[in-house]
Design an enzyme around this catalytic site. Sequence first.
Site, PDB file in Angstrom:
ATOM      1  N   ASP A   1       1.018  -1.149  -0.097  1.00  0.00           N
ATOM      2  CA  ASP A   1       0.108  -0.038  -0.111  1.00  0.00           C
ATOM      3  C   ASP A   1       0.815   1.371   0.218  1.00  0.00           C
ATOM      4  O   ASP A   1       1.600   1.518   0.803  1.00  0.00           O
ATOM      5  CB  ASP A   1      -0.821   0.028   1.355  1.00  0.00           C
ATOM      6  CG  ASP A   1      -1.745   1.255   1.499  1.00  0.00           C
ATOM      7  OD1 ASP A   1      -2.617   1.428   0.384  1.00  0.00           O
ATOM      8  OD2 ASP A   1      -1.537   2.209   2.309  1.00  0.00           O
TER       9      ASP A   1
ATOM     10  N   TYR B   1       2.983   9.770  -0.583  1.00  0.00           N
ATOM     11  CA  TYR B   1       4.313   8.996   0.202  1.00  0.00           C
ATOM     12  C   TYR B   1       5.498   9.344  -0.338  1.00  0.00           C
ATOM     13  O   TYR B   1       6.469   8.989   0.049  1.00  0.00           O
ATOM     14  CB  TYR B   1       3.776   7.870   0.622  1.00  0.00           C
ATOM     15  CG  TYR B   1       2.583   7.098   1.290  1.00  0.00           C
ATOM     16  CD1 TYR B   1       1.854   8.018   1.737  1.00  0.00           C
ATOM     17  CD2 TYR B   1       2.276   5.893   1.211  1.00  0.00           C
ATOM     18  CE1 TYR B   1       0.574   7.608   2.279  1.00  0.00           C
ATOM     19  CE2 TYR B   1       0.981   5.568   2.048  1.00  0.00           C
ATOM     20  CZ  TYR B   1       0.430   6.345   2.325  1.00  0.00           C
ATOM     21  OH  TYR B   1      -1.101   5.946   2.864  1.00  0.00           O
TER      22      TYR B   1
ATOM     23  N   LYS C   1      -2.776   5.811  -4.439  1.00  0.00           N
ATOM     24  CA  LYS C   1      -4.163   6.716  -4.091  1.00  0.00           C
ATOM     25  C   LYS C   1      -3.941   8.062  -4.885  1.00  0.00           C
ATOM     26  O   LYS C   1      -2.588   8.595  -4.742  1.00  0.00           O
ATOM     27  CB  LYS C   1      -4.077   6.919  -2.448  1.00  0.00           C
ATOM     28  CG  LYS C   1      -3.984   5.492  -1.801  1.00  0.00           C
ATOM     29  CD  LYS C   1      -4.262   5.851  -0.317  1.00  0.00           C
ATOM     30  CE  LYS C   1      -3.928   4.633   0.568  1.00  0.00           C
ATOM     31  NZ  LYS C   1      -2.410   4.281   0.958  1.00  0.00           N
TER      32      LYS C   1
ATOM     33  N   HIS D   1      -7.649   9.179  -1.964  1.00  0.00           N
ATOM     34  CA  HIS D   1      -7.093   9.255  -0.573  1.00  0.00           C
ATOM     35  C   HIS D   1      -7.934   9.912   0.439  1.00  0.00           C
ATOM     36  O   HIS D   1      -7.948   9.345   1.518  1.00  0.00           O
ATOM     37  CB  HIS D   1      -5.792  10.040  -0.765  1.00  0.00           C
ATOM     38  CG  HIS D   1      -4.813   9.493   0.593  1.00  0.00           C
ATOM     39  ND1 HIS D   1      -3.447   9.717   0.050  1.00  0.00           N
ATOM     40  CD2 HIS D   1      -4.516   9.172   1.564  1.00  0.00           C
ATOM     41  CE1 HIS D   1      -2.463   9.228   1.126  1.00  0.00           C
ATOM     42  NE2 HIS D   1      -3.488   8.862   1.972  1.00  0.00           N
TER      43      HIS D   1
HETATM   44  P1  NAD Z   1       1.014   1.299  11.989  1.00  0.00           P
HETATM   45  O1  NAD Z   1      -0.331   1.250  12.983  1.00  0.00           O
HETATM   46  O2  NAD Z   1       1.280   0.370  10.989  1.00  0.00           O
HETATM   47  O3  NAD Z   1       2.165   1.453  13.142  1.00  0.00           O
HETATM   48  C1  NAD Z   1       3.549   1.517  12.329  1.00  0.00           C
HETATM   49  C2  NAD Z   1       4.490   1.752  13.587  1.00  0.00           C
HETATM   50  O4  NAD Z   1       4.366   0.709  14.364  1.00  0.00           O
HETATM   51  C3  NAD Z   1       6.114   1.480  13.080  1.00  0.00           C
HETATM   52  O5  NAD Z   1       6.557   2.736  12.488  1.00  0.00           O
HETATM   53  C4  NAD Z   1       6.924   0.873  14.384  1.00  0.00           C
HETATM   54  O6  NAD Z   1       7.038   2.198  15.186  1.00  0.00           O
HETATM   55  C5  NAD Z   1       5.705   0.069  14.895  1.00  0.00           C
HETATM   56  N1  NAD Z   1       5.821  -1.468  14.635  1.00  0.00           N
HETATM   57  C6  NAD Z   1       5.295  -1.945  13.552  1.00  0.00           C
HETATM   58  N2  NAD Z   1       5.575  -3.152  13.614  1.00  0.00           N
HETATM   59  C7  NAD Z   1       5.874  -3.573  14.892  1.00  0.00           C
HETATM   60  C8  NAD Z   1       6.299  -4.618  15.740  1.00  0.00           C
HETATM   61  N3  NAD Z   1       6.399  -5.755  15.218  1.00  0.00           N
HETATM   62  N4  NAD Z   1       6.837  -4.529  17.073  1.00  0.00           N
HETATM   63  C9  NAD Z   1       6.955  -3.282  17.423  1.00  0.00           C
HETATM   64  N5  NAD Z   1       6.598  -2.292  16.907  1.00  0.00           N
HETATM   65  C10 NAD Z   1       6.152  -2.065  15.592  1.00  0.00           C
HETATM   66  O7  NAD Z   1       1.062   2.818  11.309  1.00  0.00           O
HETATM   67  P2  NAD Z   1       0.928   3.503   9.972  1.00  0.00           P
HETATM   68  O8  NAD Z   1       2.198   3.487   9.202  1.00  0.00           O
HETATM   69  O9  NAD Z   1       0.483   4.880  10.468  1.00  0.00           O
HETATM   70  O10 NAD Z   1       0.049   2.563   9.220  1.00  0.00           O
HETATM   71  C11 NAD Z   1       0.046   1.609   8.253  1.00  0.00           C
HETATM   72  C12 NAD Z   1      -0.197   1.939   6.887  1.00  0.00           C
HETATM   73  O11 NAD Z   1      -1.596   2.451   6.695  1.00  0.00           O
HETATM   74  C13 NAD Z   1       0.643   3.057   6.419  1.00  0.00           C
HETATM   75  O12 NAD Z   1       2.117   2.794   6.174  1.00  0.00           O
HETATM   76  C14 NAD Z   1      -0.066   3.540   4.967  1.00  0.00           C
HETATM   77  O13 NAD Z   1       0.247   2.405   3.983  1.00  0.00           O
HETATM   78  C15 NAD Z   1      -1.648   3.119   5.685  1.00  0.00           C
HETATM   79  N6  NAD Z   1      -2.164   4.650   6.085  1.00  0.00           N
HETATM   80  C16 NAD Z   1      -3.007   5.183   5.198  1.00  0.00           C
HETATM   81  C17 NAD Z   1      -3.562   6.293   5.551  1.00  0.00           C
HETATM   82  C18 NAD Z   1      -4.849   6.903   4.677  1.00  0.00           C
HETATM   83  O14 NAD Z   1      -5.023   8.029   4.872  1.00  0.00           O
HETATM   84  N7  NAD Z   1      -5.316   6.121   3.814  1.00  0.00           N
HETATM   85  C19 NAD Z   1      -3.215   7.183   6.674  1.00  0.00           C
HETATM   86  C20 NAD Z   1      -2.394   6.427   7.357  1.00  0.00           C
HETATM   87  C21 NAD Z   1      -1.640   5.216   7.239  1.00  0.00           C
END
Ligand code: NAD
Length: 285
Positions: free
Chosen positions: A56, A61, A86, A119
Amino acid sequence: MSASSVQSPPKLASPVVTLNDGRAMPQVGLGVWRTPPAVTAEVVCTALEAGYRTIDTAAAYVNEAGVGEGVRASGAPRDAVFVITKLWNRDHGYDETLAAFDKSLERLGLGYLDLYMIHWPVPSQGRYIDSWRAMVRLQEEGRVGSIGVSNFMVEHLRRIIGETGAIPAVNQIELHPKFQQTDLRAFHAGQGIVTQSWSPLGQGQLLKHPEIARIAARHGKTPAQAVIRWHIDSGLAVIPKSVHAERIAENFEVFDFRLDAEDMAAVAALDDPTGRIGFDPLTFS
Ligand code: NAD
């Protein structure tokens, strides 16, 4: 990483969800928001080697090129990977969407796209209907397999469906144990829209919660694995993000256990209507 390890069947494989257009999307994928462009190709390769098949990204990004490079370098057959990108907020509008799609496709360099999403609805611009009509055209022309939205609320979904008759395949929304979006999910279920959870780990903040730690310990799993399993067992598609190889692998080792009714009830009790950590779709522009 070696291309041959991606060409052979993955040692771990995600379940798939069937979209309302008949296409299949691997339920657990990798999110690459805030993955620096310089490391994106390597991160994507690492994920594909671990068995991930959904990636994704988004124009916003600024790492679409790295995603494409990673997919190509991995040696994975193009049709084995489900790539999402997106439309960014400033590109709303019919012609603007068609032009933005071309640019994303060029940056990805993968020939076609699996899922294109709006998005954010950006209601203050009032143009998401025009963008949606362009998405419908892109799908009719076969340039994108599936079309969807992100951060749409019930009122935005009702409007695009009412005015175009085209139902999004997916709505990607903020969703984690502290913000479970039950009303929106019920609307999705009624329309056959797949819910995909963004910030599924609460951007990592949730992983220290004692209830999550307790559930994880019961299953001999890590807190991240327990939360990802909660998404799977709730029927949600999910795209956790990490740039670290060991966490990328950890987040995909979630197919050998299940949460039981007691675990599900304990997570249900964590829901908090004020638990949103990202932007509010009504006001974000
Ligand atoms: P997430 O909830 O996936 O959290 C990611 C964070 O959690 C990492 O940076 C790290 O700090 C921690 N983490 C990940 N795996 C771990 C593990 N195994 N152990 C310990 N800590 C860990 O947060 P995110 O990146 O905000 O969301 C995931 C994805 O969702 C994004 O990368 C993006 O692709 C998507 N997203 C979309 C929108 C949208 O508006 N459509 C907004 C935000 C995110």
